[in-house]
Design an enzyme around this catalytic site. Structure first.
Site: not given
Length: 275
Positions: A82-83, A178, A208, A232
């Site tokens: 991821d990323h 987040g 997200g 998160t």
């Protein structure tokens, strides 16, 4: 079974549901996530964010243990970087055995993003690895200097997918990474999602997902999002479980963490209506 994401996303598009990409921080969370997928008989994407790699989990360890538990699973499991911050890190993950990588060049110019993504795509094709890219920018609530989301347009999404050859595309439609400020649920642009979904056949990804609201996420899954990233909420649930249970020793602490993480992942499988 260890697989790439291509066939899973095709089925998700046809069935109008999403697959959770559950981020891991250590070997235990890999086991917890795979355990839920097996219990429910559903596909899983294990997300390993490059930014989270370190003392608790190296890329090498993520590949070793991710492949071990994925290969032993009775359900399809994707091991996903991821990323990924560079073409080099994506290539390293591919060489280690990851079956999917995300190259995040979203803050570069359109032309640079295409070129970097295309480089990763060409390398990944030789190993039958899926490539996710990002167009637009999903802001991070963890970083005070990163507050502005750059919404994806349908025109950019279509042009980018065609030029880069990516297998899936992360888009920005109102979510953020987040914890949302004041615990507010974001206002997602379903109109923009519909425009992008109509403009391109490439599977769409939502980053997200945590805190974005069950109704919002369910609607996203039904209206064109094939993969939703969750990080998160998984670990907030783990800490809540610790607080609510008597954890007088190491083993009870581990049990509480496991219960919180697995309960949260089960919840999102239901929200996404994964099949």
């Amino acid at each position: 079974m260890l697989v790439n994401s291509k066939e899973l996303f095709k089925k998700a598009q046809e069935g109008h549901y999403a697959i959770p990409s559950a981020n891991v921080l250590d070997v235990e969370s890999i086991k917890y996530h795979v355990g839920v997928a097996e219990e429910l008989g559903l596909p899983l994407i294990i997300g390993v964010a490059e930014a989270h790699l370190g003392d608790n989990l190296s890329m090498e360890d993520a590949a070793l243990f991710g492949k071990k538990y994925a290969e032993a699973a009775s359900v399809p499991v994707v091991l996903h970087l991821d990323h990924g911050m560079s073409a080099e890190s994506c290539k390293k993950a591919i060489d280690l055995g990851f079956t999917s990588v995300m190259i995040d060049a979203s803050m570069k110019s359109f032309e640079e993003n295409v070129a970097t993504t295309k480089e990763v795509v060409e390398y990944a094709k030789t190993k039958d690895v899926s490539v996710e890219a990002e167009i637009g920018h999903v802001a991070s609530n963890f970083d005070k200097n990163d507050t502005d989301a750059l919404y994806t347009t349908a025109e950019e999404a279509k042009a980018f997918a065609e030029a880069s050859g990516c297998d899936s595309l992360a888009i920005s439609i109102g979510t953020a990474h987040g914890v949302y400020k004041a615990k507010a649920i974001p206002e997602i642009s379903f109109g923009r999602l519909a425009e992008i979904h109509a403009a391109t056949d490439v599977p769409l990804v939502l980053h997200g997902g945590s805190g974005s609201g069950d109704d919002n996420l369910n609607k996203c899954a039904k209206e064109g999002i094939s993969k939703v990233n969750i990080y998160t909420d998984l670990y907030l649930a783990a800490m809540k479980s610790v607080e609510e249970n008597e954890t007088k020793d190491y083993l009870s602490l581990r049990a509480a963490l496991k219960a919180g993480i697995q309960g949260c992942l089960k919840h999102y499988y239901s929200v996404f209506e994964t099949k």
